[in-house]
Design a protein around this motif. Structure first.
Motif, PDB file in Angstrom:
ATOM      1  N   ASP A  23       0.819  -1.216   0.000  1.00  0.00           N
ATOM      2  CA  ASP A  23       0.000   0.000   0.000  1.00  0.00           C
ATOM      3  C   ASP A  23       0.851   1.264   0.000  1.00  0.00           C
ATOM      4  O   ASP A  23       0.410   2.327   0.417  1.00  0.00           O
ATOM      5  CB  ASP A  23      -0.956   0.012   1.186  1.00  0.00           C
ATOM      6  N   ASN A  24       2.084   1.141  -0.480  1.00  0.00           N
ATOM      7  CA  ASN A  24       2.963   2.303  -0.544  1.00  0.00           C
ATOM      8  C   ASN A  24       2.394   3.342  -1.505  1.00  0.00           C
ATOM      9  O   ASN A  24       1.692   3.013  -2.458  1.00  0.00           O
ATOM     10  CB  ASN A  24       4.357   1.861  -1.004  1.00  0.00           C
ATOM     11  N   ASP A  25       2.688   4.610  -1.266  1.00  0.00           N
ATOM     12  CA  ASP A  25       2.156   5.690  -2.097  1.00  0.00           C
ATOM     13  C   ASP A  25       2.853   5.822  -3.446  1.00  0.00           C
ATOM     14  O   ASP A  25       2.432   6.613  -4.286  1.00  0.00           O
ATOM     15  CB  ASP A  25       2.256   7.033  -1.365  1.00  0.00           C
ATOM     16  N   THR A  26       3.930   5.066  -3.673  1.00  0.00           N
ATOM     17  CA  THR A  26       4.604   5.160  -4.966  1.00  0.00           C
ATOM     18  C   THR A  26       3.719   4.565  -6.053  1.00  0.00           C
ATOM     19  O   THR A  26       2.719   3.900  -5.786  1.00  0.00           O
ATOM     20  CB  THR A  26       5.956   4.408  -4.936  1.00  0.00           C
ATOM     21  N   ILE A  27       4.113   4.794  -7.311  1.00  0.00           N
ATOM     22  CA  ILE A  27       3.316   4.331  -8.452  1.00  0.00           C
ATOM     23  C   ILE A  27       3.215   2.810  -8.422  1.00  0.00           C
ATOM     24  O   ILE A  27       4.224   2.115  -8.302  1.00  0.00           O
ATOM     25  CB  ILE A  27       3.963   4.813  -9.766  1.00  0.00           C
ATOM     26  N   PRO A  28       2.004   2.249  -8.535  1.00  0.00           N
ATOM     27  CA  PRO A  28       1.851   0.796  -8.442  1.00  0.00           C
ATOM     28  C   PRO A  28       2.395   0.064  -9.663  1.00  0.00           C
ATOM     29  O   PRO A  28       2.568   0.634 -10.738  1.00  0.00           O
ATOM     30  CB  PRO A  28       0.335   0.610  -8.320  1.00  0.00           C
ATOM     31  N   LEU A  29       2.642  -1.226  -9.464  1.00  0.00           N
ATOM     32  CA  LEU A  29       3.051  -2.129 -10.538  1.00  0.00           C
ATOM     33  C   LEU A  29       1.876  -3.056 -10.832  1.00  0.00           C
ATOM     34  O   LEU A  29       1.372  -3.730  -9.927  1.00  0.00           O
ATOM     35  CB  LEU A  29       4.271  -2.947 -10.106  1.00  0.00           C
ATOM     36  N   VAL A  30       1.447  -3.086 -12.102  1.00  0.00           N
ATOM     37  CA  VAL A  30       0.338  -3.940 -12.530  1.00  0.00           C
ATOM     38  C   VAL A  30       0.888  -4.985 -13.495  1.00  0.00           C
ATOM     39  O   VAL A  30       1.595  -4.651 -14.453  1.00  0.00           O
ATOM     40  CB  VAL A  30      -0.776  -3.112 -13.205  1.00  0.00           C
ATOM     41  N   LEU A  31       0.568  -6.261 -13.237  1.00  0.00           N
ATOM     42  CA  LEU A  31       1.095  -7.359 -14.040  1.00  0.00           C
ATOM     43  C   LEU A  31      -0.032  -8.067 -14.796  1.00  0.00           C
ATOM     44  O   LEU A  31      -1.077  -8.381 -14.211  1.00  0.00           O
ATOM     45  CB  LEU A  31       1.816  -8.376 -13.141  1.00  0.00           C
ATOM     46  N   ILE A  32       0.211  -8.320 -16.087  1.00  0.00           N
ATOM     47  CA  ILE A  32      -0.787  -8.968 -16.944  1.00  0.00           C
ATOM     48  C   ILE A  32      -0.197 -10.266 -17.498  1.00  0.00           C
ATOM     49  O   ILE A  32       0.843 -10.259 -18.161  1.00  0.00           O
ATOM     50  CB  ILE A  32      -1.194  -8.077 -18.124  1.00  0.00           C
ATOM     51  N   GLN A  45       5.737 -13.936  -6.844  1.00  0.00           N
ATOM     52  CA  GLN A  45       6.567 -12.760  -7.077  1.00  0.00           C
ATOM     53  C   GLN A  45       6.003 -11.470  -6.468  1.00  0.00           C
ATOM     54  O   GLN A  45       6.746 -10.502  -6.304  1.00  0.00           O
ATOM     55  CB  GLN A  45       6.757 -12.556  -8.586  1.00  0.00           C
ATOM     56  N   LEU A  46       4.718 -11.433  -6.161  1.00  0.00           N
ATOM     57  CA  LEU A  46       4.122 -10.173  -5.702  1.00  0.00           C
ATOM     58  C   LEU A  46       4.805  -9.638  -4.449  1.00  0.00           C
ATOM     59  O   LEU A  46       5.051  -8.442  -4.329  1.00  0.00           O
ATOM     60  CB  LEU A  46       2.616 -10.350  -5.458  1.00  0.00           C
ATOM     61  N   ASN A  47       5.095 -10.533  -3.524  1.00  0.00           N
ATOM     62  CA  ASN A  47       5.711 -10.093  -2.260  1.00  0.00           C
ATOM     63  C   ASN A  47       7.067  -9.438  -2.464  1.00  0.00           C
ATOM     64  O   ASN A  47       7.490  -8.617  -1.653  1.00  0.00           O
ATOM     65  CB  ASN A  47       5.878 -11.287  -1.313  1.00  0.00           C
ATOM     66  N   TRP A  48       7.764  -9.797  -3.538  1.00  0.00           N
ATOM     67  CA  TRP A  48       9.105  -9.275  -3.756  1.00  0.00           C
ATOM     68  C   TRP A  48       9.103  -7.761  -3.916  1.00  0.00           C
ATOM     69  O   TRP A  48      10.081  -7.103  -3.577  1.00  0.00           O
ATOM     70  CB  TRP A  48       9.710  -9.905  -5.015  1.00  0.00           C
ATOM     71  N   PHE A  49       8.024  -7.223  -4.446  1.00  0.00           N
ATOM     72  CA  PHE A  49       7.993  -5.789  -4.771  1.00  0.00           C
ATOM     73  C   PHE A  49       7.059  -4.998  -3.855  1.00  0.00           C
ATOM     74  O   PHE A  49       7.009  -3.780  -3.929  1.00  0.00           O
ATOM     75  CB  PHE A  49       7.555  -5.607  -6.226  1.00  0.00           C
ATOM     76  N   ALA A  50       6.330  -5.685  -2.971  1.00  0.00           N
ATOM     77  CA  ALA A  50       5.268  -5.036  -2.211  1.00  0.00           C
ATOM     78  C   ALA A  50       5.773  -4.160  -1.076  1.00  0.00           C
ATOM     79  O   ALA A  50       5.024  -3.335  -0.553  1.00  0.00           O
ATOM     80  CB  ALA A  50       4.303  -6.087  -1.661  1.00  0.00           C
ATOM     81  N   ARG A  53       5.937  -0.745  -2.993  1.00  0.00           N
ATOM     82  CA  ARG A  53       4.827  -0.223  -3.786  1.00  0.00           C
ATOM     83  C   ARG A  53       3.630  -1.167  -3.712  1.00  0.00           C
ATOM     84  O   ARG A  53       3.736  -2.306  -3.239  1.00  0.00           O
ATOM     85  CB  ARG A  53       5.251  -0.020  -5.228  1.00  0.00           C
ATOM     86  N   ARG A  54       2.527  -0.687  -4.211  1.00  0.00           N
ATOM     87  CA  ARG A  54       1.331  -1.509  -4.395  1.00  0.00           C
ATOM     88  C   ARG A  54       1.541  -2.375  -5.640  1.00  0.00           C
ATOM     89  O   ARG A  54       1.954  -1.883  -6.685  1.00  0.00           O
ATOM     90  CB  ARG A  54       0.159  -0.557  -4.592  1.00  0.00           C
ATOM     91  N   VAL A  55       1.275  -3.677  -5.534  1.00  0.00           N
ATOM     92  CA  VAL A  55       1.498  -4.603  -6.632  1.00  0.00           C
ATOM     93  C   VAL A  55       0.198  -5.355  -6.909  1.00  0.00           C
ATOM     94  O   VAL A  55      -0.429  -5.879  -5.975  1.00  0.00           O
ATOM     95  CB  VAL A  55       2.627  -5.600  -6.320  1.00  0.00           C
ATOM     96  N   ILE A  56      -0.192  -5.418  -8.176  1.00  0.00           N
ATOM     97  CA  ILE A  56      -1.488  -5.988  -8.555  1.00  0.00           C
ATOM     98  C   ILE A  56      -1.300  -6.918  -9.746  1.00  0.00           C
ATOM     99  O   ILE A  56      -0.675  -6.544 -10.741  1.00  0.00           O
ATOM    100  CB  ILE A  56      -2.492  -4.880  -8.933  1.00  0.00           C
ATOM    101  N   ALA A  57      -1.834  -8.128  -9.637  1.00  0.00           N
ATOM    102  CA  ALA A  57      -1.878  -9.059 -10.762  1.00  0.00           C
ATOM    103  C   ALA A  57      -3.337  -9.386 -11.028  1.00  0.00           C
ATOM    104  O   ALA A  57      -4.071  -9.760 -10.110  1.00  0.00           O
ATOM    105  CB  ALA A  57      -1.093 -10.330 -10.448  1.00  0.00           C
ATOM    106  N   LEU A  58      -3.764  -9.241 -12.274  1.00  0.00           N
ATOM    107  CA  LEU A  58      -5.174  -9.451 -12.603  1.00  0.00           C
ATOM    108  C   LEU A  58      -5.349 -10.630 -13.549  1.00  0.00           C
ATOM    109  O   LEU A  58      -4.411 -11.057 -14.220  1.00  0.00           O
ATOM    110  CB  LEU A  58      -5.778  -8.184 -13.200  1.00  0.00           C
ATOM    111  N   ASP A  59      -6.566 -11.156 -13.561  1.00  0.00           N
ATOM    112  CA  ASP A  59      -6.956 -12.178 -14.528  1.00  0.00           C
ATOM    113  C   ASP A  59      -7.647 -11.498 -15.700  1.00  0.00           C
ATOM    114  O   ASP A  59      -8.648 -10.787 -15.506  1.00  0.00           O
ATOM    115  CB  ASP A  59      -7.940 -13.184 -13.908  1.00  0.00           C
ATOM    116  N   GLN A  60      -7.140 -11.716 -16.903  1.00  0.00           N
ATOM    117  CA  GLN A  60      -7.804 -11.165 -18.074  1.00  0.00           C
ATOM    118  C   GLN A  60      -9.103 -11.931 -18.355  1.00  0.00           C
ATOM    119  O   GLN A  60      -9.270 -13.083 -17.955  1.00  0.00           O
ATOM    120  CB  GLN A  60      -6.877 -11.226 -19.289  1.00  0.00           C
ATOM    121  N   ARG A  61     -10.003 -11.281 -19.048  1.00  0.00           N
ATOM    122  CA  ARG A  61     -11.277 -11.889 -19.432  1.00  0.00           C
ATOM    123  C   ARG A  61     -11.045 -13.274 -20.074  1.00  0.00           C
ATOM    124  O   ARG A  61     -10.158 -13.446 -20.904  1.00  0.00           O
ATOM    125  CB  ARG A  61     -11.956 -10.962 -20.442  1.00  0.00           C
TER     126      ARG A  61
END
Length: 274
Positions: A23-32, A45-50, A53-61
């Motif tokens: 939940d850091n205020d820096t620009i988040p990283l979004v992974l697709i 891998q999410l924990n490595w960068f969290a 910064r805020r790190v988000i991985a989403l499921d595509q449609r």
């Protein structure tokens, strides 16, 4: 840690599933993720960068826990990505796209570059790719329409595993490696497999358009990922602020095949980008 709580948000006519940590205020990283993948591809891998910064991985449609609803094409997935960022109130992010996710990411960068601080294009291509002959692709399509994408698992298990896959198994454990593949195939919409599989080989190229992008982009490719080596060189050369990094002892999924080298590349990119 490799298990993360799945979150869901209403995104137009679909529901998008995602993992979020930090939940850091820096620009988040979004992974697709890529074709037949899901947010599971970045679960370790999410924990490595969290911490930073805020790190988000989403499921595509059509993948993972997101809605299985067509039609499916790259620009529809770009629309979904922008809808997701809007719903998450993310004004700007660092964007990492893997394989097909990189193809989606490039089209998003070109459509609205101001929404991205930087990008990482990982084992992907700016031009159409023919990974299977038409006859083989038609056979695979018939199998998944009749039996579901999970019907592909047996054939994958019976293939001779290359050294990169063996390294991934060493990292995750063989049982977990195959469990994740099974889960991803079971979750994937067969129609997404057919329609997006066709897009991989026929989507209009965007290589020349990359010359217009003025944001920092790191192009990452595993040295053993033969189909993507030349496309990666071409992308890095076309991008005004592009940089090519080839990861040794890795193929198409370097985050598992050579995780520490991959982590160092991503951390260096985020440190050097605004």
């Amino acid at each position: 840690m490799s298990d993360h709580v799945s979150h869901f948000l209403e995104n137009g006519h679909i529901q998008t599933a995602y993992n979020e940590i930090g939940d850091n205020d820096t620009i988040p990283l979004v992974l697709i993720h890529g074709f037949t993948g899901s947010k599971l591809d970045f679960a370790n891998q999410l924990n490595w960068f969290a911490q930073d910064r805020r790190v988000i991985a989403l499921d595509q449609r059509g993948h993972g826990e997101s809605t299985n609803q067509g039609p499916y094409d790259f620009y529809g997935l770009v629309h979904d990505l922008f809808g997701f960022l809007d719903q998450m109130d993310i004004k700007q992010c660092h964007l990492l796209g893997h394989s097909m996710g990189g193809m989606v990411a490039m089209r998003a960068l070109l459509a609205e570059p101001h929404r991205f601080a930087s990008a990482i294009l990982m084992d992907t291509a700016a031009e159409p790719l023919t990974l299977f002959p038409d006859k083989i692709r038609e056979q695979l399509n018939e199998i998944v329409i009749e039996k579901g994408c999970e019907a592909l698992l047996e054939g994958m298990r019976n293939q001779t595993q290359n050294e990169a896959v063996k390294r991934s198994m060493d990292y995750l454990g063989e049982a977990e490696h195959w469990r994740r593949i099974r889960v991803k195939l079971e979750q994937m919409d067969p129609q997404a497999f057919v329609e997006l599989g066709a897009c991989l080989g026929k989507a209009p190229p965007v290589l020349e358009s990359l010359k217009t992008l003025s944001l920092p982009v790191t192009v990452v490719v595993g040295e053993e990922d033969t189909p993507f080596l030349k496309p990666s060189e071409l992308m890095a050369a076309a991008l005004p602020l592009g940089r090519l990094v080839t990861i040794p002892d890795a193929a198409h999924s370097p985050q598992y095949e050579n995780p520490q080298a991959w982590r160092a590349v991503i951390e260096a990119h985020l440190t050097q980008s605004p």
